[in-house]
Every structure is written in C-alpha cells, then in structure tokens.
Design a protein around this motif. Structure first.
Motif, PDB file in Angstrom:
ATOM      1  N   LEU A 185       0.825  -1.204   0.000  1.00  0.00           N
ATOM      2  CA  LEU A 185       0.000   0.000   0.000  1.00  0.00           C
ATOM      3  C   LEU A 185       0.862   1.259   0.000  1.00  0.00           C
ATOM      4  N   SER A 186       1.955   1.247   0.754  1.00  0.00           N
ATOM      5  CA  SER A 186       2.830   2.420   0.785  1.00  0.00           C
ATOM      6  C   SER A 186       3.448   2.684  -0.580  1.00  0.00           C
ATOM      7  N   LYS A 187       3.755   1.628  -1.329  1.00  0.00           N
ATOM      8  CA  LYS A 187       4.307   1.808  -2.678  1.00  0.00           C
ATOM      9  C   LYS A 187       3.273   2.460  -3.597  1.00  0.00           C
ATOM     10  N   LYS A 188       2.015   2.028  -3.480  1.00  0.00           N
ATOM     11  CA  LYS A 188       0.957   2.618  -4.312  1.00  0.00           C
ATOM     12  C   LYS A 188       0.747   4.089  -3.963  1.00  0.00           C
ATOM     13  N   ILE A 189       0.759   4.392  -2.671  1.00  0.00           N
ATOM     14  CA  ILE A 189       0.556   5.784  -2.251  1.00  0.00           C
ATOM     15  C   ILE A 189       1.731   6.645  -2.700  1.00  0.00           C
ATOM     16  N   ARG A 190       2.961   6.098  -2.659  1.00  0.00           N
ATOM     17  CA  ARG A 190       4.110   6.864  -3.110  1.00  0.00           C
ATOM     18  C   ARG A 190       3.989   7.209  -4.601  1.00  0.00           C
TER      19      ARG A 190
END
Length: 277
Positions: A210-215
């Motif tokens: 999820l953090s990769k998508k938000i980044r």
C-alpha cells in the motif's frame, strides 16, 4: 385599486387599466385578463435598454402569462408602442414585467426555473400548465439572465490589480486565504510522507504494498487536497447530470438541455419571486 393590483401582480412601473375574466370556447379554461401599460416616461428600447422617445403605437397588442391567482390563470395584456432608437432603429418598446421576446412575465419564469431545479417533469408541467419544451425555453432565458448577473470569480483579483490605492484590504484577505491553503497542503505533505516512511518499514506485506501505491500516487493525492475535489464528488455530479439529461427528453434545442443542467447542477442562485417593494 391600481395600487392593490400592482402589489398583487408584483410589478413596478406598470399601470393597471382594467381586469376581467375571459371565458370563451377558444380557451381551455377561464383566464383573468389584466390590461396594463407602462408608466409614462418609462419607454425603453427593447434591444439596448436605454430610454427613448415614443415613435407610434403600432407595436400591436401582446399577452404575457403571469403567475396564477389560485385556480385562475392570469394574463397581462398591453398595447405595445414603438420607440425611435438612434442605435437600434424603430423597435417595440420594452416592458418592466417581461424580458424582450418572452411570452411570460419574469415572475412566472423565475417560478418555472425554480421548480425545474427541484421537481420532476410531471410536477412542473402539471403545476404550471405548460409544455415541457416550453419550460426548456424558459430555463434557457433564466439561466442566461442569472449567469449574466453573477460576478466573475476573478472580479476581486482584477479590482486589486487595477486599484493600487485601496491596496491593502482585499490584498490582505487573499494573502491570508492563500497562506491557509499552502499551510494545509504543506501539513498534508508532511503527514503523508511520515506515514509512507513508517509503512514502508512495516513487516506486514500488505502495508508495504500500500505504501508503494501511495508513493506513486502522492502528487495526485496532494492535488486532491489542494483543490478540494475527489472522485466521489465528480461521480455524484456525473450521475446527477445523467438524470438531468434523461429529464430533458423532449427539448427541441441543446441550449435548453445545457440550461437545465446549469439550473440543477451549476449552483446558480435561482430564487422564487419576492414581493416588489
């Protein structure tokens, strides 16, 4: 008598000459027919709106549908003089109760436009006793009139750019608003970066993904915060426009459809008629 009729009809600059109920086989229902005329010295060109001298009384007799009085339909009837305008030529004079070229009074059009913004096609047609395509023509005129009277969103900025002498009231207000928006975006960026940093070091695979998508979508997220728009709001507006397009079936011109969308979705300040004091 004239003063009471003027208040009931809610029209300034008009003289009531006579009123009678007309019930003939040519009409589907009886009509309260009110014969009126503009006050002396009030003649204006129907194109440019400026005061002009009268030319003759050759404009003929015209009728305007007004708001109903209870169960009675009301029509204003007037002999239309012509004016001699140096710019527009010899044209029919304007009247204080209706827009040029309209068969309805301003109060009737305002009531119709308000109903079209909140009610169904059957309600508008049944309550006002007019055809739906006629209501579309009314919506177009009212939407154009209201849009023309609304200030531009850039009027305040233009005034500040031109008027250097009154600088500092409006300029201070806009600076405060801009600083507030910047502070909100900067704060959101900091909190978002902090969360992404924390999530990327998580031991939970789903949180890391999820953090990769938000980044990847971080610029879009910050843009949404800055503009105050979201997909949910856009989807809601899209659905409402689709419903309005289905309602507009029967209109004979695309401008009437656009006007109905403006009435129901455009945030125009459409109000019911208020007493003219």
């Amino acid at each position: 008598m004239d003063g009471i009729c003027n208040q009931l009809l809610n029209v300034k600059g008009m003289v009531v000459e006579d009123a009678c109920i007309v019930d003939s086989p040519l009409r589907p229902v009886p009509v309260l027919e009110v014969r009126v005329r503009p006050r002396r010295g009030m003649l204006r060109c129907s194109r440019c709106g400026r005061r002009r001298h009268g030319y003759d009384r050759g404009g003929g007799v015209r009728r305007w549908r007004h708001q109903d009085f209870g169960c009675w339909r009301v029509e204003l009837v007037a002999s239309m003089p012509r004016v001699d305008c140096p710019e527009c030529g010899v044209v029919v004079a304007s009247v204080p109760w209706a827009e040029p070229g309209s068969r309805f009074t301003r109060d009737f059009e305002a009531e119709c436009a308000w109903l079209m913004g909140v009610a169904s096609q059957e309600t508008v047609g049944g309550f006002l006793h007019i055809a739906w395509r006629t209501a579309g023509d009314v919506a177009r005129r009212v939407a154009e009139r209201v849009k023309a009277s609304m200030p531009s969103p850039f009027d305040g900025l233009t005034a500040i750019g031109v008027d250097e002498t009154s600088h500092r009231k409006g300029h201070t207000y806009i600076t405060v608003v801009v600083d507030h928006e910047r502070h909100r975006v900067v704060r959101a960026r900091g909190e978002l970066n902090h969360w992404v940093s924390w999530a990327s070091h998580s031991r939970i695979p789903e949180i890391v993904e999820l953090s990769k998508k938000i980044r990847r979508r971080r610029p879009d997220i910050l843009r949404t915060i800055r503009l105050g728009c979201s997909n949910a709001r856009l989807e809601a507006s899209d659905d409402r426009i689709k419903v309005t397009i289905r309602m507009a079936y029967g209109f004979h011109h695309v401008d009437n459809l656009i006007a109905l969308i403006m009435l129901r979705c455009g945030g125009l300040d459409i109000r019911l008629p208020q007493p003219a004091i």
